[in-house]
Design a protein around this motif. Structure first.
Motif, mmCIF file in Angstrom:
data_model
loop_
_atom_site.group_PDB
_atom_site.id
_atom_site.type_symbol
_atom_site.label_atom_id
_atom_site.label_comp_id
_atom_site.label_asym_id
_atom_site.label_seq_id
_atom_site.Cartn_x
_atom_site.Cartn_y
_atom_site.Cartn_z
ATOM 1 N N UNK A 1 0.856 -1.214 0.101
ATOM 2 C CA UNK A 1 -0.040 -0.110 -0.078
ATOM 3 C C UNK A 1 0.883 1.276 0.010
ATOM 4 N N UNK B 1 -9.275 1.187 6.934
ATOM 5 C CA UNK B 1 -8.927 2.287 5.793
ATOM 6 C C UNK B 1 -9.634 1.718 4.605
ATOM 7 N N UNK C 1 0.753 -0.427 5.650
ATOM 8 C CA UNK C 1 0.511 -1.827 6.093
ATOM 9 C C UNK C 1 1.039 -2.229 7.298
ATOM 10 N N UNK D 1 -2.738 7.214 6.257
ATOM 11 C CA UNK D 1 -3.773 6.814 7.308
ATOM 12 C C UNK D 1 -2.891 5.342 8.020
ATOM 13 N N UNK D 2 -3.826 5.272 9.179
ATOM 14 C CA UNK D 2 -2.803 4.178 9.980
ATOM 15 C C UNK D 2 -3.685 2.695 9.591
ATOM 16 N N UNK D 3 -2.871 2.049 9.625
ATOM 17 C CA UNK D 3 -3.175 0.498 9.211
ATOM 18 C C UNK D 3 -2.438 -0.371 10.156
ATOM 19 N N UNK D 4 -2.909 -0.281 11.378
ATOM 20 C CA UNK D 4 -2.165 -1.052 12.419
ATOM 21 C C UNK D 4 -2.531 -2.325 12.782
ATOM 22 N N UNK D 5 -1.877 -3.492 13.034
ATOM 23 C CA UNK D 5 -2.541 -4.651 13.604
ATOM 24 C C UNK D 5 -2.499 -4.847 15.036
ATOM 25 N N UNK E 1 -9.151 -3.686 13.422
ATOM 26 C CA UNK E 1 -8.511 -4.659 12.337
ATOM 27 C C UNK E 1 -8.342 -6.030 12.998
ATOM 28 N N UNK E 2 -8.382 -7.114 12.186
ATOM 29 C CA UNK E 2 -8.019 -7.091 10.471
ATOM 30 C C UNK E 2 -9.312 -6.705 9.830
ATOM 31 N N UNK F 1 -11.078 -4.002 6.268
ATOM 32 C CA UNK F 1 -10.168 -3.163 7.315
ATOM 33 C C UNK F 1 -10.626 -1.516 7.433
#
Lengths: 288, 124
Positions: free
Chosen positions: A131, B75, A148, A259-263, B48-49, B73
């Motif tokens: 991403x 986003x 990601x 933008x945030x995409x955290x696990x 998430x996920x 998710x």
């Protein structure tokens, strides 16, 4: 061929095309710029020895979401996508239980480390979900920040050698990376020492301790960068193979906010309990 | 002919919606099957996920079944016009779901119609 089958095929093909087009048109990151936004664009020349900037897949955010395996070699079962496994590599591949591809199992029964927020590691971070990424250059390093899972890597450019891969070297999920400019527009990095617990991609392609990953960035013009990934792992594969082939990335405005995409482990645990396990039949009902 | 067309359309729809389910496999789902239900939202979990919507459906015999259906998710859902405030508890919604094979009240959310008539979709 009977006319009705031709008609059925054409109808389905039409629906497919319209659906995919619609999906690609709507699915975009707000604020991002894609090549389709500039149909008559003639980008200026590439700057010399410069990878810096915020980069987004040029053809749209879905272009490098590789659910079914590395984009250049997805696990389709087709002969052209068969990887050159060694016997040891094939055994390791079969031990991995992916939730995607021809060998898929229900996600609750998969041994994929990634959904539980274990580190995806290098190079899966981009062979699964490439991403938005931001590249920074310092006098001694190239730093890459990935949207990601909100991870980062550093590639040393100070002339140091890669470590010797032996039994003493400390495994790293993200490996050890060094890179250099092979000409004014091509940057090549090599990585070794990746922890064998990580997968190469989303369908469980494995790598051994001896794996070496080459990443090649070609600065095509002022707006574009192309990324290529080659896997060289003689223990698991009888010859090197190209996992990502000149993926075009587009430079975004420097004001673009990633933008945030955290696990999150706790979010994943809840998802597993309330969705994935009932979905797979591991639990009988969904908890309230 | 009818079956051939149905199979091809199903395949087309699957491919078109593939990016929505980027993390987790499709093995659990009863692919191509759709259920339309009217329910009452109990919770919208923005995480998430995958985000997931929880809602109660009253069956014909009066029993209430509690459903959990996933989306992509956060986003990706923002890209499709969804927010963490898209639902609140008690909302009456119409939900179209691709259920799982196990028969449990779980599935993949395809579209949802909100109390004001607005339709949210995971397909684009």
């Amino acid at each position: 061929m009977p006319r009705r089958f031709v008609l059925a095929g054409l109808t389905a093909a039409g629906i497919l095309c319209l659906s995919v087009v619609a999906s690609n048109q709507v699915t975009r990151v707000p604020g991002a710029e894609y090549d389709s936004d500039f149909p008559n664009e003639k980008p200026g020349p590439a700057p010399r020895r410069d990878l810096s900037g915020i980069w987004e897949p040029a053809r749209g955010p879905g272009d490098a979401i590789q659910a079914n395996g590395a984009k250049n070699m997805p696990d389709t079962g087709r002969p052209e996508h068969q990887l050159p496994f060694t016997p040891e590599g094939l055994k390791a591949n079969l031990a991995n239980k992916p939730a995607w591809g021809p060998r898929l199992v229900p996600s609750a029964l998969s041994n994929d480390p990634q959904p539980t927020c274990e580190p995806q590691g290098w190079p899966r971070i981009i062979l699964h979900n490439y991403r938005t990424a931001q590249i920074l250059q310092t006098p001694k390093q190239v730093l890459i920040l990935y949207q990601f899972n909100r991870k980062w890597r550093n590639i040393w450019t100070d002339g140091r050698a890669l470590p010797v891969v032996d039994d003493v070297l400390e495994p790293r999920f993200w490996g050890y990376s060094t890179g250099r400019w092979v000409d004014d527009y091509t940057f090549v990095a090599q990585s070794v020492g990746m922890d064998e617990r990580t997968w190469l991609d989303n369908v469980g392609r494995p790598h051994s301790w001896e794996a070496r990953v080459e990443e090649r960035y070609f600065r095509r013009d002022a707006k574009h960068l192309e990324a290529t990934i080659t896997i060289d792992d003689p223990t698991f594969y009888s010859k090197p193979w190209v996992a990502l082939d000149r993926l075009p990335l587009r430079l975004q405005p420097d004001s673009f906010d990633i933008r945030e995409m955290e696990c999150s482990p706790s979010e994943f645990a809840r998802y597993q309990k309330e969705f994935a396990e009932p979905a797979a039949g591991v639990a009988s009902e969904t908890p309230r | 002919m009818k079956h051939t067309l149905l199979a091809l359309i199903t395949a087309a729809a699957l491919i078109a919606t593939a990016p929505v389910a980027a993390h987790h496999g499709a093995a659990t789902f009863d692919t191509g099957k759709e259920l339309t239900m009217q329910g009452t939202v109990t919770e919208w979990v923005w995480s998430n996920p995958h985000c997931f919507l929880k809602f109660d459906v009253t069956e014909k015999d009066g029993t209430v079944r509690h459903w959990t259906v996933e989306t992509s998710n956060p986003p990706d859902m923002v890209n499709r016009g969804w927010t963490r405030r898209s639902f609140k508890g008690g909302d009456k919604v119409t939900v179209v779901v691709e259920p799982v094979k196990s028969g449990n009240p779980v599935g993949r959310l395809l579209t949802v119609t909100l109390p004001d008539g607005k339709v949210l979709s995971t397909r684009g």
